[in-house]
Motif scaffolding. Sequence first.
Motif, short mmCIF file in Angstrom:
data_model
loop_
_atom_site.label_atom_id
_atom_site.label_comp_id
_atom_site.label_asym_id
_atom_site.label_seq_id
_atom_site.Cartn_x
_atom_site.Cartn_y
_atom_site.Cartn_z
N LEU A 206 108.71 21.16 -73.80
CA LEU A 206 108.97 20.56 -72.49
C LEU A 206 110.31 19.83 -72.51
N LEU B 136 113.46 21.72 -71.88
CA LEU B 136 113.84 22.07 -70.50
C LEU B 136 114.73 20.99 -69.87
N GLY C 224 118.44 21.32 -68.95
CA GLY C 224 118.86 22.67 -69.32
C GLY C 224 119.32 23.43 -68.09
N HIS C 225 119.55 24.72 -68.28
CA HIS C 225 119.86 25.61 -67.16
C HIS C 225 118.75 26.65 -67.13
N VAL C 226 117.68 26.33 -66.45
CA VAL C 226 116.48 27.14 -66.60
C VAL C 226 116.56 28.38 -65.71
N PHE D 132 114.39 31.97 -64.58
CA PHE D 132 112.98 32.39 -64.52
C PHE D 132 112.85 33.90 -64.68
N LEU E 54 105.23 18.24 -65.57
CA LEU E 54 106.51 18.19 -66.27
C LEU E 54 107.14 19.58 -66.35
N LEU E 55 106.30 20.56 -66.67
CA LEU E 55 106.80 21.92 -66.82
C LEU E 55 107.44 22.39 -65.52
N LEU E 56 106.73 22.17 -64.42
CA LEU E 56 107.26 22.65 -63.14
C LEU E 56 108.45 21.82 -62.69
N LEU F 247 110.53 19.87 -64.40
CA LEU F 247 111.73 20.03 -65.23
C LEU F 247 112.37 21.40 -65.02
N SER F 248 111.53 22.44 -64.98
CA SER F 248 112.14 23.76 -64.91
C SER F 248 112.75 24.00 -63.53
N VAL F 249 112.17 23.45 -62.50
CA VAL F 249 112.76 23.65 -61.16
C VAL F 249 113.98 22.76 -60.99
N TYR G 265 115.97 21.55 -63.22
CA TYR G 265 117.10 21.96 -64.06
C TYR G 265 117.27 23.46 -64.05
N ARG G 266 116.90 24.10 -62.93
CA ARG G 266 117.09 25.55 -62.86
C ARG G 266 118.58 25.85 -62.90
N ALA G 267 118.87 27.05 -63.40
CA ALA G 267 120.28 27.43 -63.53
C ALA G 267 120.92 27.41 -62.16
#
Lengths: 218, 537, 335, 97
Positions: free
Chosen positions: B339, B342, B345-347, B349, C45-47, C49-51, C53-55
């Motif tokens: 976790l 992330l 980062g530059h996530v 999908f 957190l998963l959702l 953080l990943s959204v 910090y999306r590229a």
Amino acid sequence: MTRTPEHTVIVAHQFENLEQQFDADLLGMWLFLVTEALLFSGAFLALAVYYHQYHDTFSAAARELHWLLAGANSVILLTSGLAVALAEQAADQGRRRAALLGLLATIALGLVFLAIKGYEYHSEYQAGLMPFLQQPFAYDGPNPHNAMLFYNFYFVLTGLHAAHMVIGLAVLMVIAVLTWRWRDGARVARQVRIAGLYWAFVDIVWVLVYCSLYLVGR
Amino acid sequence: MIRDVRTGPAPRHHYLNAGHGLASWFLTKDHKRIAWLYFVSITGFFFLGGLAATLIRLELITPNGDLLSSDAYNRLFSLHGIVMVWFFLIPSIPTTFGNFLLPLMVGARDLAFPRLNLLSWYVYIIGGLFTLIAAVAGGIDTGWTFYTPYSTLFANGAVLAAATGVFIVGFSSILTGINFIVTVHTMRAPGLTWFRLPLFVWAQYATSLVMVLATPVLSVTLVLLAVERVFGVGIFDPSLGGDPVLFEHLFWFYSHPAVYIMILPAMGVVSEVVSCFAHKRIFGYRVMAFSILAIALFGFLVWGHHMFVSGQSIYAGVAFSLLSFLVSVPSAIKIFNWLATLYKGHVRFDAPMLFAMSFLGLFLIGGLTGVFVATLALDVQMHDTYFVVAHFHYIMVGGAVSAYMAALHFWWPKITGRLYPEMWARVSAIIVFAGFNLTFFPQYILGWAGMPRRYHAYVEDFQLLNVFSSAGASMLAVGYLLPLIYLLWSLRYGAHASANPWNARGLEWTVPSPPPEENFERPPRVEHEAYAYDTDA
Amino acid sequence: MAADQDRWQLLLFPDAASSVAGSVDILFWTMVVVCGLIVVLVFTLLLVLSVRYRAGARVDRTPSPKLFNNRWLEIGWTLPVLAGFLVFFGWGAALYVDIFDPPARDGEDVRQINVIGKQWMWKFQHPEGIREINDLHLPVGQTVELRLTSQDVIHSFFVPAFRIKQDVLPQRYTRLRFTPVKTGRFDLFCAEYCGLSHSGMVGKVVVMAPERFQAWLQRRDRGESPAREGERLFRQYGCSGCHGAASRVNAPDLTGLYGKPVPLESGETVTADAQYLRDSVMFPSRQVAAGYPDIMPSFKDQISEEDLLKLLAYLQSLDESSRADAPRQKETDAP
Amino acid sequence: MSRPRHDRTPASATGRFVALYVVLLVLLAANMAGTLLSLGPWAIPARLAVAAGMVAVIATTFMRLRQGTVLVRLVAVMSLLWILFLFVLTFADFLTR
């Protein structure tokens, strides 16, 4: 695996040099011996648990075994261990005849061991102590049911060891032929060394088998 | 932002066109081709096990055992377990991706023992044949656990053939394990220190240790089982004073660590994928590496938690419970580290990331419910119920298989040189996630309510949730068949992949896709730590 | 609608019908809440953080040196996890020991029931002699102790509503003690896979109010009590020939033996519990009592599990008061 | 073509091999002779200890663990450790039942 012509130093293509290859072979063999050690330890564990539970019966049953004959066999196997160790050394120093002699002595001693073991099995079969394949179990000591359990372990453990001896002998015979041909000294030394490790392990197993089956109950 | 770098020109020379004809495959010593041999064979076993699972789920739609006879049902769940555990899950990631990637990742031309590697595939196939023969010749109805005295004195069917198959395939594991350990120790490229290794390599290394140390105990246990069954030599036979609980000890000494053989490689894959698609160095690299080793070590000390109500001493049970709680700590650490990776980062999908995210969620739930069954008083209720079934499927299917799918998509361009259709892959990831939860979450509730596992017919109150579960299973089947179709399609029609379509780090991405036969033109020299993403982000 | 509600009620909150069930449920639901919160936290957190910090998202990504790669952060999430797990371990272990090794309560009237599992049925015998197959009738509120054994393979005695389970092993006695606290009919399952009709090895535990249970007892054709039957078998199998008061054979007197320490020929001392007595009948020379010759024949394959349990009930019924002859305990002159 | 250091055994090793072979025979004889004594509860530990001594001699000498790399020695120790896990935890059950 070999790219270069024979009679020269051969390094398998995936390795950079001979030392790396030797390290890899040695480590691989040791890891294999670890797996063998754990394999036997499972059977020894089962024996130990039952010894703990049926100590008296197992001891009584153990006293029926030919412990002196097996003791002589121990001497034979230890001697073969010395022979193979000397063969390794000779091969390493490039002494082909001595290496071959050591290997042949090892093989001969191993065969004698198996012959004596076979005689032991035969006499136990005649005494009616072979409790399987629908053989009647003619044990006249106390608690024949639990004693049968002991004899089962006796045959399984010594049988497993004998199977490893047979494999070891087959390997040694192949190695003996390779030593006789002596194509690449370094390679032969490596092969004798690896086979010798296996044989020493078979020795170790026998020491433990002999102690735990023949001696502990006495 | 990197779409444009995904495709590349058609490659000229590579391992796939280095030789033609059957012999070039069946006698190959190239680790990349051996990986393909494994790919094809474990895929076959996966769908065989899946077919058995489908029939099981169909039967369980109704409470009465009306579709299959109870004998057929028992044989099916045994086949499902044996095939999925030993012929799919245990070899899955190590023998395919491990085989393909380990030499590439350590910068070597091949594994340390290429012939041994080919031999272990043949050993695997021979073991598989024995198991298939067992399945055809009357089947086997002991369950995958082979508990005595049922398996030795009571069961009908081809127990010996199946046990022989499992015994043989064990040696395949052992040989692979030895090969990997030796490779990691002796074949690392110059500059590739232990703490520069990708976590995938760490995971393969730890897995191999478990394979080497645990499998022989299973082998000897099966030997003892076979002599008891075939020769009538009582070993665990209670009527001679033998103890079936001793068999359980020996069996679980292997079979609990076997779970870590399945999940550790998955953790390695997820570390690679999360780091790549967050475009960031993995958080807490050293802690991650050490927790992999800790899991491998502690995994050996907890087997007794399968035996809390078996008649094992309750004090031994207490000790095993405590150790089981300890093994879950490093897993928890890993989840938090992924976790944290992330963060900032530059996530992206893409499908591998979606599968890796499924892994995270499902492994979390599987792990936490593992804590339930490690809790002694709760395990008394949960043991041998659907709660346990759900728990280990969350770990093995939700965890290991999701990671396998992530790996498959992540390294597909590298392995085949082709890009897969991204859209379909994402659809498949979402279907699998939804279908999986629909299949297995209801089973937690069923188990808590007391539905025992391995039941052919069950109490009517349990029907509704079983229907949900079976509906989910059909979704899951679609989710797993879809990749089979589009990946095969992409082999012919997919765009050519560049050497590094994901803009990833790691030595395997420095060689062309697919890699040349000798892997590296010149031996690589490593100057960076793994996951050097932060340098150009 | 109501039926559906009942069904969900039954699945999520299954009957808690034994004295320990309530405690198990509290532990279970506490863990559900705690673990549920962890699941929510991690998924969020998963959702997030990943959204976030999306590229391509324009967010602040300057490294935060204080937090990043911080050893304290690792320790900060390891220790609470460890502490939480240890709490659950201790809680679960305490409860488990309480279920399987319950503290003896003085003067408690424990109802001893013999259970034999066989492919594929459960056989019960009550202390009054009543036999049942697959169904077990019990009075509410009275503590029950099951003595379980199997005639063939491993089975497992599982009553979900009681939150108890115990494997049933061949050649061995396991025991299970519980107190039903609710009347009703509860499912009994075999939880350890035992072959062809494993899923048919089911029954009901019927818990009744004490007076109704008494009536049930009256109605049933009552056989002899296991102890009485055992007494008969004691003579029938010829045990009394050696172990009887009048016997001239040097065999131990069994009166009052049950539960007492027995010095063995080997110098050890064991407790004469059910397992020891059973083994003494089946494998007599395994643990020979000190001072007696090893002359007893094995009764293995000659005596059924039922008869063995009855003999045990008889031996158990022979307490000190029923002793007829001189002091039984011989002087231990063995080494 | 450099030869690995641990591959080469000095010529004097022959003497050491023979000497330790004699030690092995003495240990074996001692173990067999030990059955004539009545050691009581010490009999089993004594016999196992002597056998362990023999195993140690074979491993260090004939298998050249003494000259082995750290890694190989680590592997050998690891196998002992895992066998210990197997025995200790299984006996934790059988000793407390």
